[in-house]
Design a protein around this motif. Structure first.
Motif, PDB file in Angstrom:
ATOM      1  N   PRO A 158      17.315  -8.519   3.668  1.00 37.71           N
ATOM      2  CA  PRO A 158      16.649  -7.821   2.676  1.00 37.71           C
ATOM      3  C   PRO A 158      16.891  -7.656   1.430  1.00 37.71           C
ATOM      4  N   ASP A 159      17.411  -8.637   0.947  1.00 39.16           N
ATOM      5  CA  ASP A 159      18.159  -8.629  -0.712  1.00 39.16           C
ATOM      6  C   ASP A 159      17.205  -9.755  -0.400  1.00 39.16           C
ATOM      7  N   SER A 160      17.508 -11.295   0.208  1.00 42.28           N
ATOM      8  CA  SER A 160      16.766 -11.966   0.187  1.00 42.28           C
ATOM      9  C   SER A 160      15.007 -11.906  -0.090  1.00 42.28           C
ATOM     10  N   LEU A 161      14.709 -10.473   0.457  1.00 45.36           N
ATOM     11  CA  LEU A 161      13.363 -11.001   0.075  1.00 45.36           C
ATOM     12  C   LEU A 161      12.726 -10.507  -0.922  1.00 45.36           C
ATOM     13  N   LEU A 162      13.778  -9.501  -1.858  1.00 46.40           N
ATOM     14  CA  LEU A 162      13.537  -9.428  -3.346  1.00 46.40           C
ATOM     15  C   LEU A 162      13.165 -11.153  -4.371  1.00 46.40           C
ATOM     16  N   ASP A 163      13.821 -11.533  -3.880  1.00 42.22           N
ATOM     17  CA  ASP A 163      13.350 -13.336  -4.667  1.00 42.22           C
ATOM     18  C   ASP A 163      11.923 -13.735  -4.515  1.00 42.22           C
ATOM     19  N   LEU A 164      11.780 -13.491  -3.120  1.00 46.32           N
ATOM     20  CA  LEU A 164      10.319 -14.610  -2.809  1.00 46.32           C
ATOM     21  C   LEU A 164       9.469 -14.843  -3.801  1.00 46.32           C
ATOM     22  N   ASP A 165       8.504 -15.770  -3.769  1.00 47.02           N
ATOM     23  CA  ASP A 165       8.136 -15.974  -4.590  1.00 47.02           C
ATOM     24  C   ASP A 165       6.614 -15.345  -3.506  1.00 47.02           C
TER      25      ASP A 165
ATOM     26  N   ASP B 139       3.230 -12.221  -3.594  1.00 48.52           N
ATOM     27  CA  ASP B 139       2.103 -12.112  -4.588  1.00 48.52           C
ATOM     28  C   ASP B 139       2.192 -10.510  -4.697  1.00 48.52           C
ATOM     29  N   VAL B 140       2.048 -10.119  -3.074  1.00 50.71           N
ATOM     30  CA  VAL B 140       2.302  -8.172  -3.175  1.00 50.71           C
ATOM     31  C   VAL B 140       3.993  -8.138  -2.785  1.00 50.71           C
ATOM     32  N   LEU B 141       5.126  -7.546  -3.333  1.00 50.85           N
ATOM     33  CA  LEU B 141       5.760  -6.602  -2.293  1.00 50.85           C
ATOM     34  C   LEU B 141       5.518  -5.446  -1.875  1.00 50.85           C
ATOM     35  N   VAL B 142       5.237  -5.659  -0.449  1.00 49.08           N
ATOM     36  CA  VAL B 142       5.466  -3.624   0.156  1.00 49.08           C
ATOM     37  C   VAL B 142       7.207  -3.116   0.057  1.00 49.08           C
ATOM     38  N   PRO B 143       7.116  -2.212  -1.195  1.00 51.96           N
ATOM     39  CA  PRO B 143       8.528  -1.270  -0.377  1.00 51.96           C
ATOM     40  C   PRO B 143       8.283  -0.551   0.662  1.00 51.96           C
ATOM     41  N   ALA B 144       8.803  -0.273   1.996  1.00 53.93           N
ATOM     42  CA  ALA B 144       8.680   0.063   3.031  1.00 53.93           C
ATOM     43  C   ALA B 144       9.783   0.479   4.098  1.00 53.93           C
ATOM     44  N   SER B 145      11.191   0.840   2.703  1.00 53.95           N
ATOM     45  CA  SER B 145      12.101   1.330   4.090  1.00 53.95           C
ATOM     46  C   SER B 145      12.475   2.699   3.072  1.00 53.95           C
ATOM     47  N   LEU B 146      14.065   2.667   2.670  1.00 53.56           N
ATOM     48  CA  LEU B 146      13.944   4.105   0.950  1.00 53.56           C
ATOM     49  C   LEU B 146      13.882   3.480   0.065  1.00 53.56           C
ATOM     50  N   GLY B 147      13.705   5.136  -0.705  1.00 52.89           N
ATOM     51  CA  GLY B 147      13.756   4.841  -2.093  1.00 52.89           C
ATOM     52  C   GLY B 147      14.871   4.264  -3.150  1.00 52.89           C
ATOM     53  N   HIS B 148      14.131   4.341  -3.972  1.00 57.74           N
ATOM     54  CA  HIS B 148      15.254   3.598  -5.575  1.00 57.74           C
ATOM     55  C   HIS B 148      15.273   2.163  -5.416  1.00 57.74           C
ATOM     56  N   LEU B 149      14.487   1.162  -3.983  1.00 61.72           N
ATOM     57  CA  LEU B 149      14.300  -0.239  -4.183  1.00 61.72           C
ATOM     58  C   LEU B 149      14.076  -0.128  -5.497  1.00 61.72           C
ATOM     59  N   LEU B 150      13.589  -0.344  -6.574  1.00 59.80           N
ATOM     60  CA  LEU B 150      13.010  -1.227  -8.105  1.00 59.80           C
ATOM     61  C   LEU B 150      13.661  -0.065  -9.330  1.00 59.80           C
ATOM     62  N   THR B 151      15.168  -1.105  -8.566  1.00 57.20           N
ATOM     63  CA  THR B 151      16.154  -1.172  -9.746  1.00 57.20           C
ATOM     64  C   THR B 151      15.804  -2.264 -11.191  1.00 57.20           C
ATOM     65  N   ARG B 152      16.350  -1.459 -11.696  1.00 53.51           N
ATOM     66  CA  ARG B 152      16.270  -2.851 -13.231  1.00 53.51           C
ATOM     67  C   ARG B 152      16.058  -3.929 -13.029  1.00 53.51           C
ATOM     68  N   GLU B 153      17.670  -3.688 -12.181  1.00 51.04           N
ATOM     69  CA  GLU B 153      18.196  -5.585 -12.516  1.00 51.04           C
ATOM     70  C   GLU B 153      16.991  -6.051 -10.671  1.00 51.04           C
ATOM     71  N   VAL B 154      16.776  -4.588 -10.007  1.00 49.24           N
ATOM     72  CA  VAL B 154      15.750  -5.684  -8.936  1.00 49.24           C
ATOM     73  C   VAL B 154      14.567  -6.301  -9.302  1.00 49.24           C
ATOM     74  N   VAL B 155      14.569  -6.072 -10.482  1.00 51.10           N
ATOM     75  CA  VAL B 155      12.803  -5.440 -11.304  1.00 51.10           C
ATOM     76  C   VAL B 155      13.267  -7.160 -11.544  1.00 51.10           C
TER      77      VAL B 155
ATOM     78  N   ARG C 179       9.715 -11.773  -8.603  1.00 49.11           N
ATOM     79  CA  ARG C 179       8.822 -12.282  -8.567  1.00 49.11           C
ATOM     80  C   ARG C 179       7.072 -12.684  -8.180  1.00 49.11           C
ATOM     81  N   CYS C 180       6.711 -11.669  -7.732  1.00 50.26           N
ATOM     82  CA  CYS C 180       5.625 -10.858  -7.452  1.00 50.26           C
ATOM     83  C   CYS C 180       4.710 -10.771  -8.715  1.00 50.26           C
TER      84      CYS C 180
ATOM     85  N   GLY D 143       4.651  -7.614 -16.445  1.00 49.27           N
ATOM     86  CA  GLY D 143       3.006  -8.312 -15.849  1.00 49.27           C
ATOM     87  C   GLY D 143       3.515  -7.908 -14.301  1.00 49.27           C
ATOM     88  N   ILE D 144       4.235  -7.174 -13.745  1.00 51.08           N
ATOM     89  CA  ILE D 144       4.170  -6.928 -12.549  1.00 51.08           C
ATOM     90  C   ILE D 144       3.144  -5.197 -12.611  1.00 51.08           C
ATOM     91  N   THR D 145       2.108  -5.678 -11.509  1.00 48.23           N
ATOM     92  CA  THR D 145       0.882  -4.323 -11.190  1.00 48.23           C
ATOM     93  C   THR D 145       1.532  -3.611 -10.698  1.00 48.23           C
TER      94      THR D 145
END
Ligand code: NAD
Length: 342
Positions: free
Chosen positions: A220-227, A229-245, A249-250, A274-276
């Protein structure tokens, strides 16, 4: 009003120790202004019950917005069953817990209707239904309209199509690279459908038994570094911290997980990078739309699925308005809610 209450804006919060199970039960009713509150039942491990209470407060408030965005005559509620770390429920205690939950829902006297959420399944709902009639999304063989995960996934796919159209100029995911965080009931369905439609999908789940054919897996952690096009958060909440954002690379983030932003400032950071981001309260409303329309408005399957598909139109409207006004997608949703509830 909220200021006078020191930030507390829920109508009612029921917190009790289940008489049979001895376990904590939290039912948060955020609003019944538009109609009875609806919201799923989450069974999850928390460091302590107060963390579960915080989740119930956030999730029920988000449900109110979700219902308003979707034009449903319902308000927001949520049940959280915060398990202490290390506790594994055996079948008897699990049954005892869900009978206790049924009593708690019944005691709210019709102000709140319960359904499934993370960690709960159709058999749990059937146990709750032994104690209260205020249950939504029961299995079809028990007279309900079935689990909400399928229409939720359909709504997420419509939202992904609309987001891709805005960001990449096409709703067709063929050849686009997706990272799916969480391969549960909704994430699993979304990943499968994306693969069928020619997307390149990598996924991660804390449960190593979760797999979908054609989907590569990582942690789950390495997934967030992948190059991708689209990240699909489908686990629990608060995935998008300032550090994660800061690491992402999507170009777009769109998925079903509730309360994805760890705090509102993360919405601004996503814009800066620039991430929608398609707001979760719009993206994941498909299950609520389908179940409420079918069970309370007696709408047929086809018509209810059309309303689920319309989530794509709302996502397009929100993202276009945010781009036009230079605001965040969250601000565009708040504006939409104001107009739809005016
Ligand atoms: N089921 C619905 O109809 C519905 C509706 C609206 C919103 N949602 C939201 O969508 C999300 C997924 O719901 P679901 O029904 O698929 O739940 P689920 O319990 O079936 O799946 C969640 C998955 O996430 C995994 N997970 C948990 N923590 C993780 C982590 N840190 N990293 C990676 N994986 C992790 C779990 O192991 C599980 O496989 C939740 O946030 C839920 O609140 C679901």
């Amino acid at each position: 009003m909220t200021d006078q209450l020191n930030g507390f804006d829920h109508e009612q919060v029921l917190i009790r120790r289940g008489g049979r199970s001895g376990l904590p039960i939290v039912v948060a009713v955020h609003s019944t202004a538009a109609g009875p509150a609806v919201g799923g039942c989450r069974l999850w491990t928390y460091p302590d019950w107060r963390a579960g209470l915080a989740d119930a407060l956030d999730l029920s408030a988000a449900m109110t917005v979700k219902c308003a965005v979707a034009g449903l005559p319902r308000g927001g509620g949520k049940t959280v069953l915060p398990l202490p770390p290390g506790l594994r429920l055996d079948a008897d205690r699990r049954r005892a817990l869900f009978l206790d939950v049924g009593d708690a829902v019944e005691d709210l006297g019709g102000r709140y209707f319960i359904g499934e959420d993370v960690g709960t399944t159709a058999p749990d709902l059937l146990t709750i239904a032994e104690r209260t009639g205020r249950v939504m999304g029961l299995p079809t063989e028990s007279g309900g309209v079935g689990e909400p995960a399928a229409p939720t996934a359909a709504g997420v796919l419509a939202a992904i199509g609309a987001t891709c159209e805005v960001v990449f100029g096409t709703a067709d995911p063929t050849g686009l690279r997706f990272a799916v965080h969480g391969l549960g009931q909704v994430g699993g369905r979304v990943a499968r459908r994306l693969v069928e439609r020619g997307a390149v999908v990598t996924a991660a789940d804390v449960d190593p038994t979760r797999h979908v054919p054609g989907v590569a897996t990582t942690d789950p952690d390495s997934l967030l570094d992948l190059d991708v096009d689209v990240l699909v958060p489908a686990s629990l909440g608060h995935l998008l911290t300032r550090e994660v954002v800061a690491r992402l690379r999507c170009r777009a983030v769109v998925g079903p997980a509730n309360n994805q932003l760890a705090d509102p400032s993360v919405g601004d950071l996503l814009v800066e990078r620039g991430i929608t981001w398609a707001p979760d309260v719009v993206v994941n409303g498909g299950g609520a739309v389908y179940v409420v329309l079918r069970e309370t408005a007696q709408v047929g399957h086809e018509e209810a699925m059309k309303r689920v598909d319309a989530i794509g139109d709302t996502v397009r409207e929100v993202l276009t308005a945010a781009a036009r006004t230079g605001s965040t997608p969250s601000a565009a949703v708040a504006d939409l809610v104001r107009r739809r509830t005016a």
